[in-house]
Design an enzyme around this catalytic site. Structure first.
Site, PDB file in Angstrom:
ATOM      1  N   GLY A   8       0.785  -1.347   0.223  1.00  0.00           N
ATOM      2  CA  GLY A   8      -0.045   0.068   0.061  1.00  0.00           C
ATOM      3  C   GLY A   8       0.878   1.145   0.062  1.00  0.00           C
ATOM      4  O   GLY A   8       0.492   2.338   0.784  1.00  0.00           O
ATOM      5  N   GLN A  12      -2.166   7.198   1.600  1.00  0.00           N
ATOM      6  CA  GLN A  12      -1.827   8.265   2.338  1.00  0.00           C
ATOM      7  C   GLN A  12      -0.813   7.946   3.043  1.00  0.00           C
ATOM      8  O   GLN A  12       0.180   8.909   3.298  1.00  0.00           O
ATOM      9  CB  GLN A  12      -3.369   8.792   3.207  1.00  0.00           C
ATOM     10  CG  GLN A  12      -3.256   9.955   3.927  1.00  0.00           C
ATOM     11  CD  GLN A  12      -4.132  10.220   4.800  1.00  0.00           C
ATOM     12  OE1 GLN A  12      -4.993   9.189   5.221  1.00  0.00           O
ATOM     13  NE2 GLN A  12      -4.368  11.543   5.113  1.00  0.00           N
ATOM     14  N   ASP A  52      -0.117  -7.505  -5.155  1.00  0.00           N
ATOM     15  CA  ASP A  52      -1.294  -7.828  -4.591  1.00  0.00           C
ATOM     16  C   ASP A  52      -1.346  -8.708  -3.297  1.00  0.00           C
ATOM     17  O   ASP A  52      -0.782  -9.939  -3.288  1.00  0.00           O
ATOM     18  CB  ASP A  52      -2.276  -8.494  -5.422  1.00  0.00           C
ATOM     19  CG  ASP A  52      -3.900  -8.479  -4.766  1.00  0.00           C
ATOM     20  OD1 ASP A  52      -4.302  -8.350  -3.683  1.00  0.00           O
ATOM     21  OD2 ASP A  52      -4.778  -8.570  -5.764  1.00  0.00           O
ATOM     22  N   TYR A 141     -15.200  -2.602   7.661  1.00  0.00           N
ATOM     23  CA  TYR A 141     -14.059  -1.930   7.980  1.00  0.00           C
ATOM     24  C   TYR A 141     -13.614  -2.515   9.469  1.00  0.00           C
ATOM     25  O   TYR A 141     -12.414  -3.246   9.727  1.00  0.00           O
ATOM     26  CB  TYR A 141     -13.986  -0.686   7.649  1.00  0.00           C
ATOM     27  CG  TYR A 141     -12.683   0.166   7.973  1.00  0.00           C
ATOM     28  CD1 TYR A 141     -11.470  -0.317   7.192  1.00  0.00           C
ATOM     29  CD2 TYR A 141     -12.580   1.081   9.066  1.00  0.00           C
ATOM     30  CE1 TYR A 141     -10.349   0.469   7.643  1.00  0.00           C
ATOM     31  CE2 TYR A 141     -11.334   1.584   9.524  1.00  0.00           C
ATOM     32  CZ  TYR A 141     -10.126   1.256   8.494  1.00  0.00           C
ATOM     33  OH  TYR A 141      -8.993   2.031   8.894  1.00  0.00           O
ATOM     34  N   LYS A 145     -10.727  -5.004  10.835  1.00  0.00           N
ATOM     35  CA  LYS A 145      -9.583  -4.256  11.572  1.00  0.00           C
ATOM     36  C   LYS A 145      -9.534  -5.108  13.063  1.00  0.00           C
ATOM     37  O   LYS A 145      -8.586  -5.564  13.392  1.00  0.00           O
ATOM     38  CB  LYS A 145      -9.649  -3.003  11.785  1.00  0.00           C
ATOM     39  CG  LYS A 145      -9.234  -2.202  10.658  1.00  0.00           C
ATOM     40  CD  LYS A 145      -7.783  -2.233  10.245  1.00  0.00           C
ATOM     41  CE  LYS A 145      -7.650  -1.408   8.915  1.00  0.00           C
ATOM     42  NZ  LYS A 145      -6.282  -1.750   8.428  1.00  0.00           N
ATOM     43  N   ILE A 171      -6.093  10.412  10.017  1.00  0.00           N
ATOM     44  CA  ILE A 171      -4.936  11.079   9.686  1.00  0.00           C
ATOM     45  C   ILE A 171      -4.776  12.004   8.875  1.00  0.00           C
ATOM     46  O   ILE A 171      -5.337  12.154   7.772  1.00  0.00           O
ATOM     47  CB  ILE A 171      -3.803   9.831   9.153  1.00  0.00           C
ATOM     48  CG1 ILE A 171      -3.776   8.639  10.092  1.00  0.00           C
ATOM     49  CG2 ILE A 171      -2.476  10.547   8.919  1.00  0.00           C
ATOM     50  CD1 ILE A 171      -3.167   8.683  11.274  1.00  0.00           C
TER      51      ILE A 171
END
Ligand code: SER
Length: 316
Positions: A8, A12, A52, A141, A145, A171
Site C-alpha cells: 500500500g 496516504q 496484491d 472495515y 480491523k 490521519i
C-alpha cells in the site's frame, strides 16, 4: 529492521512512510509495493513493485528474494469505501493480512499492522476509550480491523511473529489523499479552505473523533517497530491519539488563518453513522507507558503547518 517491504505504498500513509524509511535505511533497503491494478501514478520514487497482498505466492517471492525482515502492511480499504463493497473489503483487509502473517511466520519477519478507531463500535465507552474494552464494530472495515488485531495476537502467541501495530485515528496530511475513509473530511477541509474558501461537510458539526497529523503517525509506526520486545505487553492494537476534534472546531481553527472560510453541513448518512459508532477520544496510556508514545502536534500547530505546506504544494 534492515530490509523492509511496504504494501500500500502509494496510499496516504504509505507514500510518506516510504520516503521516511528510505531516508533512514537507504533506498535499496525499502521495497515499496503498490496494488497490481492501481492506476495511480505512483507518487513514490523507485524501486517499487506491484503486489496484491492477497496473492501469497508473489508475496513469498518478494520476501524471499529480497531477504525482507520487516513488513509494513498498509494495503487496506478504508471505512466508507469498504461499505460500498464489503466482500472486497474483507478479502483485501482480512485475507491480505492472513497472507502477510503466514509469510512472516515462514520467513521470520516482523510486521506492522495499522488498526483503527474503526475497530471499536457503538457499545464501546466513547470517552477516554480504554486499551482493553468492548469491541463490537458494526462496519465491515471495523470487523476486518478487529479480526486483524486478534490475528496479530494469535501469530505472536502461537508462532512468535513480532506482529505489532496501533489503532490509528483519522490521519491529516497534505501529500497523498486519504482513499475513502470517514475521517477524510478533515483533509478535504484544508483543500477547500485554500482553493474555494467554502466546504460542504458530510459529518455533523459536533461529531467528535480522534485525529493525528502525519508526522506523528509515522513516528508512532517507527518507534513501535524499534521498541524493545520485552517492554511490550500488548504488542499490537495500541490506542494512539494526538487530538480529538469536531468539524466545527477544525473549521474555527482554519478560520483564524482564513477568516472568510465558510463551512456548510450536508450530511452523508452512511459516513455519519460510521462516525457515530466510533469513540470521541481514546485513552492512549498503554502506548505512552510501554514504548514512549508522545505526539508532537496539537490542533493549532497542525493547522498552521498544514495550511503552509498545502499552500506551497498547490502553488507548485
Ligand atoms: N481514517 C479511517 C477511516 O476513516 C479510520 O481509520 O476509515
Amino acid at each position: 529492521m534492515k530490509k523492509i517491504l511496504i504494501t500500500g505504498a502509494a496510499g496516504q500513509i504509505g507514500s510518506e512512510l516510504t520516503e521516511l524509511l528510505r531516508n533512514k535505511y537507504g533506498n535499496e533497503n525499502v521495497i515499496a509495493t503498490i496494488h497490481n491494478q492501481s492506476n495511480k501514478e505512483s507518487p513514490i520514487a523507485k524501486p517499487f513493485g506491484r503486489l496484491d497482498s492477497r496473492d501469497q505466492g508473489s508475496l513469498k517471492e518478494i520476501v524471499n528474494n529480497e531477504k525482507i525482515d520487516t513488513v509494513f502492511h498498509l494495503a487496506s480499504l478504508l471505512s466508507a469505501k469498504a461499505e460500498e463493497n464489503p466482500q472486497l473489503a474483507w478479502d483485501v483487509n482480512a485475507n491480505g493480512l492472513v497472507n502477510v502473517l503466514e509469510v512472516a511466520r515462514m520467513y521470520n519477519c516482523a510486521i506492522f499492522f495499522p488498526s483503527s478507531i474503526g475497530a471499536f463500535g457503538p457499545g464501546t465507552p466513547r470517552d477516554n476509550t480504554p486499551q482493553i474494552t468492548i469491541q463490537r464494530p458494526n462496519t465491515i472495515y471495523g470487523i476486518s480491523k478487529l479480526s486483524g488485531e486478534l490475528l496479530c495476537d494469535y501469530y505472536y502467541n502461537r508462532y512468535g511473529v513480532e506482529a505489532r501495530g496501533v489503532r490509528y485515528p483519522g490521519i491529516i496530511s497534505y501529500q497523498a489523499m486519504p482513499g475513502g475513509g470517514t475521517t477524510d473530511y478533515a483533509v478535504h477541509m484544508f483543500y477547500a479552505a485554500l482553493q474555494d474558501r467554502q466546504y460542504d461537510c458530510y459529518l455533523k458539526p459536533a461529531t467528535m473523533l480522534d485525529m493525528m497529523y502525519m508526522p506523528d503517525a509515522l513516528h508512532a509506526a517507527v518507534t513501535l517497530m524499534q521498541a524493545d520486545s520485552k517492554k511490550l505487553q500488548y504488542r499490537n492494537a495500541y490506542n494512539v491519539t494526538a487530538m480529538n476534534l469536531t468539524p466545527q472546531e477544525l473549521a474555527a481553527e482554519i478560520k483564524k488563518h482564513i477568516p472568510e472560510f465558510e463551512v456548510n453541513y450536508k450530511i452523508d448518512p452512511v459516513r455519519q453513522a460510521i462516525a457515530d459508532s466510533w469513540p470521541n477520544y481514546m485513552g492512549d496510556s498503554a502506548a505512552r507507558n510501554e514504548w514512549g508514545w508522545q505526539p508532537t502536534y496539537t490542533l493549532s500547530t497542525m493547522v498552521e503547518d498544514m495550511l503552509q505546506q498545502l499552500a506551497k504544494k498547490l502553488e507548485s
